[in-house]
Structures are given as C-alpha cells and as structure tokens.
Design a protein around this motif. Sequence first.
Motif, PDB file in Angstrom:
ATOM      1  N   ASP A 136      35.867  35.721  49.841  1.00 14.60           N
ATOM      2  CA  ASP A 136      35.271  35.279  48.485  1.00 14.60           C
ATOM      3  C   ASP A 136      33.860  36.171  48.377  1.00 14.60           C
ATOM      4  OD1 ASP A 136      37.301  33.355  47.521  1.00 14.60           O
ATOM      5  OD2 ASP A 136      36.627  32.196  49.450  1.00 14.60           O
ATOM      6  N   GLN A 137      33.176  36.371  49.384  1.00 14.45           N
ATOM      7  CA  GLN A 137      31.835  37.015  49.296  1.00 14.45           C
ATOM      8  C   GLN A 137      32.045  38.573  50.184  1.00 14.45           C
ATOM      9  OE1 GLN A 137      29.351  33.906  50.841  1.00 14.45           O
ATOM     10  NE2 GLN A 137      28.838  33.167  48.699  1.00 14.45           N
ATOM     11  N   PHE A 161      40.649  34.409  52.437  1.00 16.65           N
ATOM     12  CA  PHE A 161      40.303  35.321  51.454  1.00 16.65           C
ATOM     13  C   PHE A 161      38.965  35.689  51.241  1.00 16.65           C
ATOM     14  CE2 PHE A 161      39.660  36.671  47.102  1.00 16.65           C
ATOM     15  CZ  PHE A 161      40.771  37.422  46.791  1.00 16.65           C
ATOM     16  N   TYR A 190      34.362  36.584  38.189  1.00 15.31           N
ATOM     17  CA  TYR A 190      33.067  35.701  38.030  1.00 15.31           C
ATOM     18  C   TYR A 190      31.678  36.531  38.639  1.00 15.31           C
ATOM     19  CZ  TYR A 190      29.896  32.094  36.662  1.00 15.31           C
ATOM     20  OH  TYR A 190      28.968  31.463  36.167  1.00 15.31           O
ATOM     21  N   ALA A 191      32.091  37.006  39.951  1.00 16.51           N
ATOM     22  CA  ALA A 191      30.871  37.248  40.570  1.00 16.51           C
ATOM     23  C   ALA A 191      30.583  38.746  40.284  1.00 16.51           C
ATOM     24  CB  ALA A 191      30.976  37.198  42.198  1.00 16.51           C
ATOM     25  N   ARG A 200      41.340  32.811  43.413  1.00 15.20           N
ATOM     26  CA  ARG A 200      40.562  33.386  44.266  1.00 15.20           C
ATOM     27  C   ARG A 200      40.047  34.913  43.570  1.00 15.20           C
ATOM     28  NH1 ARG A 200      38.961  31.020  49.433  1.00 15.20           N
ATOM     29  NH2 ARG A 200      40.394  29.460  49.737  1.00 15.20           N
ATOM     30  N   HIS A 260      32.687  41.391  41.138  1.00 18.32           N
ATOM     31  CA  HIS A 260      33.351  42.280  41.710  1.00 18.32           C
ATOM     32  C   HIS A 260      34.749  43.034  41.322  1.00 18.32           C
ATOM     33  CE1 HIS A 260      30.956  41.320  45.092  1.00 18.32           C
ATOM     34  NE2 HIS A 260      31.218  39.970  45.139  1.00 18.32           N
ATOM     35  N   ASP A 288      37.812  44.653  53.000  1.00 14.92           N
ATOM     36  CA  ASP A 288      38.032  43.095  53.190  1.00 14.92           C
ATOM     37  C   ASP A 288      39.252  42.542  52.462  1.00 14.92           C
ATOM     38  OD1 ASP A 288      35.411  42.944  54.396  1.00 14.92           O
ATOM     39  OD2 ASP A 288      34.606  41.832  52.665  1.00 14.92           O
ATOM     40  N   ARG A 348      37.217  33.861  41.142  1.00 15.79           N
ATOM     41  CA  ARG A 348      35.928  33.784  41.561  1.00 15.79           C
ATOM     42  C   ARG A 348      35.394  35.397  41.727  1.00 15.79           C
ATOM     43  NH1 ARG A 348      36.931  29.330  46.432  1.00 15.79           N
ATOM     44  NH2 ARG A 348      38.130  27.869  45.251  1.00 15.79           N
ATOM     45  N   LEU A 349      36.115  36.077  42.212  1.00 12.97           N
ATOM     46  CA  LEU A 349      35.522  37.580  42.304  1.00 12.97           C
ATOM     47  C   LEU A 349      35.204  38.169  41.088  1.00 12.97           C
ATOM     48  CD1 LEU A 349      37.729  39.279  45.483  1.00 12.97           C
ATOM     49  CD2 LEU A 349      35.620  38.262  45.462  1.00 12.97           C
TER      50      LEU A 349
END
Length: 227
Positions: A89-90, A87, A157-158, A151, A160, A97, A154-155
């Motif tokens: 993540d960044q 996945f 939280y960042a 997953r 995205h 992606d 996390r996106l």
Amino acid sequence: MKPGVSPDTFPPRSHEAKRISVVEAAASVFCREGYPGANIDLIAAEAGVSRQTVYNHHGDKEKLFMAVVRDLTERCNAGIFATIATFPDQPADLESDLVAFAVRMNRNCICNRDGRFLRKLIQAEGERYPELFAEWREQGPGRTWSALAARFARLAYAGHLSIDDPDVAARQFLALVNAELQITFMLGGMPTEEEVLRSATNGVRTFLRAFGTRKTTSVKQAALAHA
C-alpha cells in the motif's frame, strides 16, 4: 480387512474427520479420473469409509463434487486473502514491491496443491458442467478481484498509478503476472522459482506501462540512474 466389516470401523474417526477424508479423497479422484470417470465406490475406498458414509455426508456425486469445489475455493481464498494483506500500500519501489507481491500470489495461491487441484477441475469440467462452478465464480474470482481492486484504487488515489477502473486493473494484473505460467500448467507441470519470478516481473512491467504515472516512471528512472 475382513469381508463384511465396514471400513468406517478402522480406525475410529469423528464425524468431521470422516467428512474431511471424503472431501480430500474426492478431490484426488475427481482430478485423476475426471467427473464422468469418478464414482462413489472409488471415492469411498480411497477415503477409507463405507459407500453409505459418503451418501450420508453428501447425498450424491454432483453434491460431493460441489462440496469439493467449495472446500478448495475456501482454502484457496484463505491463502489469497492472507497474501493480499501483504499488498504494498505504501511502496518504496513500486515495480519491485509489486513483483514481490505477484511472486507471493503465484507461489501461495496458484502453484500450491489446492490451486493446482482447483485449476485442473475447472479446466477439465468447466465447459461440460458450468453449473457446478457457479458458486466458485462468485466466491472465488469475484471476491479476489474486488479485494485487489480496492488495493489498486488506494495506489491510484496516492498518485502511484493512473487507473480509471480498479476492477479492470485488478483482473489485468492477475492475468499478466501468471500469463507465462499457463502453458506449463496446461501440460501438467510445475513452474520453477525462476519461471515464477520471470512471469511476475514481465507481467508487472507490462502492467505499469499501461497504468503507471509519470511519477512512477520518473522514480524508476532515477533509481536506475543511481544504480
């Protein structure tokens, strides 16, 4: 084969090899004949073992069916979690992606042999025998949704994505990226690579319209402007 000679003697196989042969044969027979039409004799003949061997390993047809669903679920999960490990993540380009990830999910987990077998069993027998799929619901979709939700969290939280409920986002992502493949599956067909890519692309774009942020949109517009 000579009359009266057990098929278990040709060729010699280990206990585990016989178990695998029975489960593999049962999966084929259940998919081909359906649960009501399958019987132990047919499965034993296809596995190359005696009728008694099937009973020794699994007891009866219902337990054998559950063993097949469990085995297929475990193998599908192995492919799913290996794919989830890739996945983005960044992400460098979130849309591209996620599309690539969705293609991998569809190709490795939905369009492969185990995915086709499991889907066919669920579609054919899920409504008539829901109790036979109780374990699958918990160990299959339940685990996949949770892993994918983490997953997406996390996106978000960042920055995205804009997500209130990652579990909902995970379920909708999976539903969207293979939505255009469902008619092909229902008719017993296999999607082409082009169809898999198109379904993934359209699904991800719809997903990002619902869960994307201004940041996501701005980055995509900038990339298009310089293309």
